[in-house]
Design a protein around this motif. Structure first.
Motif, PDB file in Angstrom:
ATOM      1  N   ILE A   1     -60.191  31.727 -97.136  1.00  0.00           N
ATOM      2  CA  ILE A   1     -59.640  30.852 -98.172  1.00  0.00           C
ATOM      3  C   ILE A   1     -58.747  29.815 -97.509  1.00  0.00           C
ATOM      4  CG2 ILE A   1     -59.726  32.573-100.000  1.00  0.00           C
ATOM      5  CD1 ILE A   1     -56.710  33.025 -99.613  1.00  0.00           C
ATOM      6  N   THR A   2     -58.608  28.687 -98.174  1.00  0.00           N
ATOM      7  CA  THR A   2     -57.649  27.667 -97.754  1.00  0.00           C
ATOM      8  C   THR A   2     -56.770  27.335 -98.949  1.00  0.00           C
ATOM      9  OG1 THR A   2     -59.212  25.882 -98.307  1.00  0.00           O
ATOM     10  CG2 THR A   2     -59.194  26.672 -96.029  1.00  0.00           C
ATOM     11  N   TYR A   3     -55.538  26.962 -98.678  1.00  0.00           N
ATOM     12  CA  TYR A   3     -54.625  26.575 -99.747  1.00  0.00           C
ATOM     13  C   TYR A   3     -53.599  25.588 -99.208  1.00  0.00           C
ATOM     14  CZ  TYR A   3     -51.017  29.772 -97.867  1.00  0.00           C
ATOM     15  OH  TYR A   3     -50.088  30.392 -97.070  1.00  0.00           O
ATOM     16  N   LYS A   4     -52.891  24.951-100.121  1.00  0.00           N
ATOM     17  CA  LYS A   4     -51.874  23.967 -99.735  1.00  0.00           C
ATOM     18  C   LYS A   4     -50.510  24.409-100.247  1.00  0.00           C
ATOM     19  CE  LYS A   4     -52.668  19.564 -99.691  1.00  0.00           C
ATOM     20  NZ  LYS A   4     -52.980  18.166-100.074  1.00  0.00           N
ATOM     21  N   GLN A   5     -49.498  24.204 -99.424  1.00  0.00           N
ATOM     22  CA  GLN A   5     -48.127  24.512 -99.816  1.00  0.00           C
ATOM     23  C   GLN A   5     -47.190  23.521 -99.136  1.00  0.00           C
ATOM     24  OE1 GLN A   5     -46.685  28.494 -98.831  1.00  0.00           O
ATOM     25  NE2 GLN A   5     -45.667  28.571-100.818  1.00  0.00           N
ATOM     26  N   ASN A   6     -46.422  22.839 -99.955  1.00  0.00           N
ATOM     27  CA  ASN A   6     -45.498  21.816 -99.447  1.00  0.00           C
ATOM     28  C   ASN A   6     -46.216  20.790 -98.574  1.00  0.00           C
ATOM     29  OD1 ASN A   6     -43.297  23.150-100.680  1.00  0.00           O
ATOM     30  ND2 ASN A   6     -43.058  24.475 -98.891  1.00  0.00           N
ATOM     31  N   GLY A   7     -47.431  20.437 -98.987  1.00  0.00           N
ATOM     32  CA  GLY A   7     -48.202  19.422 -98.275  1.00  0.00           C
ATOM     33  C   GLY A   7     -48.965  19.924 -97.070  1.00  0.00           C
ATOM     34  N   ALA A   8     -48.727  21.150 -96.641  1.00  0.00           N
ATOM     35  CA  ALA A   8     -49.403  21.706 -95.467  1.00  0.00           C
ATOM     36  C   ALA A   8     -50.613  22.529 -95.898  1.00  0.00           C
ATOM     37  CB  ALA A   8     -48.445  22.572 -94.663  1.00  0.00           C
ATOM     38  N   ILE A   9     -51.629  22.562 -95.041  1.00  0.00           N
ATOM     39  CA  ILE A   9     -52.860  23.314 -95.307  1.00  0.00           C
ATOM     40  C   ILE A   9     -52.835  24.623 -94.518  1.00  0.00           C
ATOM     41  CG2 ILE A   9     -55.377  23.315 -95.058  1.00  0.00           C
ATOM     42  CD1 ILE A   9     -55.270  20.250 -95.331  1.00  0.00           C
ATOM     43  N   PHE A  10     -53.228  25.703 -95.187  1.00  0.00           N
ATOM     44  CA  PHE A  10     -53.275  27.014 -94.543  1.00  0.00           C
ATOM     45  C   PHE A  10     -54.662  27.625 -94.732  1.00  0.00           C
ATOM     46  CE2 PHE A  10     -48.871  26.153 -95.464  1.00  0.00           C
ATOM     47  CZ  PHE A  10     -48.196  26.629 -94.344  1.00  0.00           C
ATOM     48  N   THR A  11     -55.088  28.398 -93.733  1.00  0.00           N
ATOM     49  CA  THR A  11     -56.390  29.068 -93.754  1.00  0.00           C
ATOM     50  C   THR A  11     -56.186  30.557 -93.487  1.00  0.00           C
ATOM     51  OG1 THR A  11     -57.557  27.099 -92.954  1.00  0.00           O
ATOM     52  CG2 THR A  11     -58.660  29.229 -92.654  1.00  0.00           C
ATOM     53  N   ILE A  12     -56.876  31.394 -94.271  1.00  0.00           N
ATOM     54  CA  ILE A  12     -56.822  32.849 -94.063  1.00  0.00           C
ATOM     55  C   ILE A  12     -58.247  33.395 -93.982  1.00  0.00           C
ATOM     56  CG2 ILE A  12     -56.013  35.082 -94.895  1.00  0.00           C
ATOM     57  CD1 ILE A  12     -53.937  33.683 -96.564  1.00  0.00           C
ATOM     58  N   TYR A  13     -58.575  34.002 -92.866  1.00  0.00           N
ATOM     59  CA  TYR A  13     -59.802  34.780 -92.745  1.00  0.00           C
ATOM     60  C   TYR A  13     -59.474  36.235 -93.015  1.00  0.00           C
ATOM     61  CZ  TYR A  13     -63.312  31.518 -90.972  1.00  0.00           C
ATOM     62  OH  TYR A  13     -64.238  30.516 -90.863  1.00  0.00           O
ATOM     63  N   TYR A  14     -60.340  36.931 -93.754  1.00  0.00           N
ATOM     64  CA  TYR A  14     -60.021  38.300 -94.161  1.00  0.00           C
ATOM     65  C   TYR A  14     -61.309  39.031 -94.538  1.00  0.00           C
ATOM     66  CZ  TYR A  14     -60.666  36.677 -98.997  1.00  0.00           C
ATOM     67  OH  TYR A  14     -61.195  36.173-100.158  1.00  0.00           O
ATOM     68  N   GLU A  15     -61.176  40.258 -95.047  1.00  0.00           N
ATOM     69  CA  GLU A  15     -62.303  41.031 -95.548  1.00  0.00           C
ATOM     70  C   GLU A  15     -62.202  41.150 -97.064  1.00  0.00           C
ATOM     71  OE1 GLU A  15     -64.926  42.588 -93.598  1.00  0.00           O
ATOM     72  OE2 GLU A  15     -64.029  41.075 -92.275  1.00  0.00           O
ATOM     73  N   ASN A  16     -63.318  40.983 -97.752  1.00  0.00           N
ATOM     74  CA  ASN A  16     -63.345  41.260 -99.184  1.00  0.00           C
ATOM     75  C   ASN A  16     -64.463  42.267 -99.474  1.00  0.00           C
ATOM     76  OD1 ASN A  16     -65.724  39.794 -99.065  1.00  0.00           O
ATOM     77  ND2 ASN A  16     -65.020  38.132-100.381  1.00  0.00           N
ATOM     78  N   SER A  17     -64.733  42.536-100.728  1.00  0.00           N
ATOM     79  CA  SER A  17     -65.727  43.554-101.082  1.00  0.00           C
ATOM     80  C   SER A  17     -67.113  43.200-100.546  1.00  0.00           C
ATOM     81  CB  SER A  17     -65.774  43.733-102.601  1.00  0.00           C
ATOM     82  OG  SER A  17     -65.950  42.489-103.246  1.00  0.00           O
ATOM     83  N   ARG A  18     -67.428  41.921-100.506  1.00  0.00           N
ATOM     84  CA  ARG A  18     -68.755  41.510-100.055  1.00  0.00           C
ATOM     85  C   ARG A  18     -68.926  41.722 -98.552  1.00  0.00           C
ATOM     86  NH1 ARG A  18     -71.146  35.346-100.233  1.00  0.00           N
ATOM     87  NH2 ARG A  18     -73.169  35.801 -99.315  1.00  0.00           N
ATOM     88  N   SER A  19     -67.963  41.272 -97.762  1.00  0.00           N
ATOM     89  CA  SER A  19     -68.079  41.425 -96.307  1.00  0.00           C
ATOM     90  C   SER A  19     -67.992  42.893 -95.907  1.00  0.00           C
ATOM     91  CB  SER A  19     -66.993  40.615 -95.592  1.00  0.00           C
ATOM     92  OG  SER A  19     -65.696  41.063 -95.934  1.00  0.00           O
ATOM     93  N   LEU A  20     -67.162  43.671 -96.609  1.00  0.00           N
ATOM     94  CA  LEU A  20     -67.073  45.101 -96.326  1.00  0.00           C
ATOM     95  C   LEU A  20     -68.394  45.796 -96.658  1.00  0.00           C
ATOM     96  CD1 LEU A  20     -65.415  47.542 -95.453  1.00  0.00           C
ATOM     97  CD2 LEU A  20     -64.533  47.701 -97.791  1.00  0.00           C
ATOM     98  N   PHE A  21     -69.043  45.356 -97.738  1.00  0.00           N
ATOM     99  CA  PHE A  21     -70.333  45.919 -98.123  1.00  0.00           C
ATOM    100  C   PHE A  21     -71.332  45.847 -96.964  1.00  0.00           C
ATOM    101  CE2 PHE A  21     -74.640  45.355 -99.719  1.00  0.00           C
ATOM    102  CZ  PHE A  21     -74.772  46.363-100.649  1.00  0.00           C
ATOM    103  N   TYR A  22     -71.404  44.689 -96.297  1.00  0.00           N
ATOM    104  CA  TYR A  22     -72.334  44.524 -95.188  1.00  0.00           C
ATOM    105  C   TYR A  22     -71.987  45.468 -94.036  1.00  0.00           C
ATOM    106  CZ  TYR A  22     -74.128  40.288 -97.415  1.00  0.00           C
ATOM    107  OH  TYR A  22     -74.704  39.413 -98.282  1.00  0.00           O
TER     108      TYR A  22
END
Length: 396
Positions: free
Chosen positions: A340-361
């Protein structure tokens, strides 16, 4: 694993994968936003074998700092308390910077005693993790019979005081290793295995190794170690870290041959050549890494010193502020991983993680290769969210 077996099982693997996707859709009543592309799917199927549908272990590491927030789940078969630290002389570290060492201290806390009662009620096995992460301490310890004997004496006391049914060895030597150190490590594992068998043959012994342990000359001589342990836990995460200069997946299934240094399937393929598959637990992360990045694009440059660990719980909190933080959800077809990516105080942040779909594989891979099960780092990072546990319940 013999490549002819891969080709022989191609059709079986394909049917299983398609069935798995169908079950996925039925269970979660959601459409896969980005289906696996043909190239990735074929790569995935090449290493699949026929699942024997044996009962799998669900092994969870509980770090002392999550002791107050962990919620025991019914799917959990083994809980491993992290950790007691081994010193160079074989003693367990009792103090740290003038204070009681937290891993040792929490083991004696009311929270841990309450946990013991809860584990007993749901028949979850309890194990203890012994850790050593300093290279100099590791070398001294493995070169000293006296130090190893001291550890065994201490371990006897721990096993008398607590109802541990297993011992997990997490000794992580950074970098490539000498032949002598590898041999010393094998001798230590053989020694502790023999010692535990003499004390109580029901006590299990497991060891944690890096994802790349079978692909590089590291401290673990896996063919020899595999003869003396019940389980080898492949820590199949941290392929990107908080200090990575480029954002990327923490636990990529594929893509290592072209996009990043390596991937899980490549490393697992090497590991199975050295350790029986029914002794391997695939480690999965209940966390991700978060960086400030120069844009929302995949594989974007990160700002120096901006990386941090993002628990699954934190990621859900961000997703719950979709409009406020301008959250965008993405999927990496090569890694089979979300970000996911999001913005806070004008800055961009990226988070790579595991969700139900990636865990399923990943769980599908465990089934197809008939691995012993899954190992979770770490219990408590998911908060009170059942998303990941629901996948485990339905797959394993």
């Amino acid at each position: 694993m013999n490549k002819k077996i891969y080709l022989f099982s191609l059709s079986i693997g394909l049917l299983s994968t398609l069935a798995g996707i169908f079950i996925w859709i039925k269970i979660y009543n959601t459409q896969l936003l980005t289906p696996v592309n043909i190239e990735s799917e074929f790569s995935f199927l090449k290493i699949l074998g026929t699942s024997k549908k044996q009962k799998k272990l669900v092994y969870g590491f509980l770090p002392y700092w999550n002791l107050k927030k962990v919620e025991l789940q019914k799917e959990l078969t083994h809980l491993s308390y992290f950790s007691l630290t081994i010193q160079a002389d074989g003693s367990v570290r009792l103090t740290e910077e003038g204070f009681t060492e937290p891993g040792y201290s929490k083991l004696q806390s009311d929270e841990f005693l309450d946990l013991l009662q809860d584990l007993d009620k749901q028949n979850t096995k309890l194990e203890i993790v012994l850790t050593q992460f300093n290279n100099d301490s590791i070398v001294h310890f493995l070169n000293s019979e006296k130090s190893q004997d001291k550890l065994l004496e201490t371990l006897d006391s721990v096993l008398l005081a607590y109802p541990f049914s297993g011992v997990n060895i997490d000794i992580e030597y950074s970098g490539e290793s000498t032949d002598k150190l590898r041999s010393n490590f094998v001798n230590f594992v053989e020694k502790i295995d023999r010692h535990l068998d003499e004390k109580d043959p029901n006590i299990k012994l497991s060891i944690d190794v890096y994802g790349s342990a079978a692909s590089r000359k590291m401290i673990w001589d896996l063919e020899q170690i595999g003869k003396h342990v019940d389980y080898v836990i492949m820590m199949a995460y941290d392929y990107h870290r908080r200090n990575s200069v480029v954002s990327g997946p923490v636990a990529p299934l594929f893509g290592g041959d072209s996009l990043w240094d390596s991937d899980i399937t490549e490393h697992l393929n090497d590991l199975i050549d050295q350790v029986p598959s029914n002794k391997i637990l695939l480690g999965v992360p209940f966390y991700g890494y978060e960086w400030r990045t120069t844009s929302r694009e995949d594989r974007e440059n990160t700002y120096p010193n901006s990386g941090s660990t993002a628990s699954f719980e934190r990621i859900q909190e961000i997703l719950n502020q979709k409009e406020k933080l301008e959250v965008q959800e993405h999927w990496n077809d090569d890694a089979l991983s979300p970000y996911i990516t999001y913005k806070q105080n004008g800055a961009i942040f990226t988070i790579y993680y595991e969700n139900s779909r990636s865990l399923f594989y990943k769980l599908d891979l465990i089934e197809q290769l008939d691995l012993a099960g899954v190992a979770i780092w770490a219990l408590g990072y998911e908060g009170d969210n059942r998303e990941l546990w629901d996948v485990i319940e339905n797959k394993l």
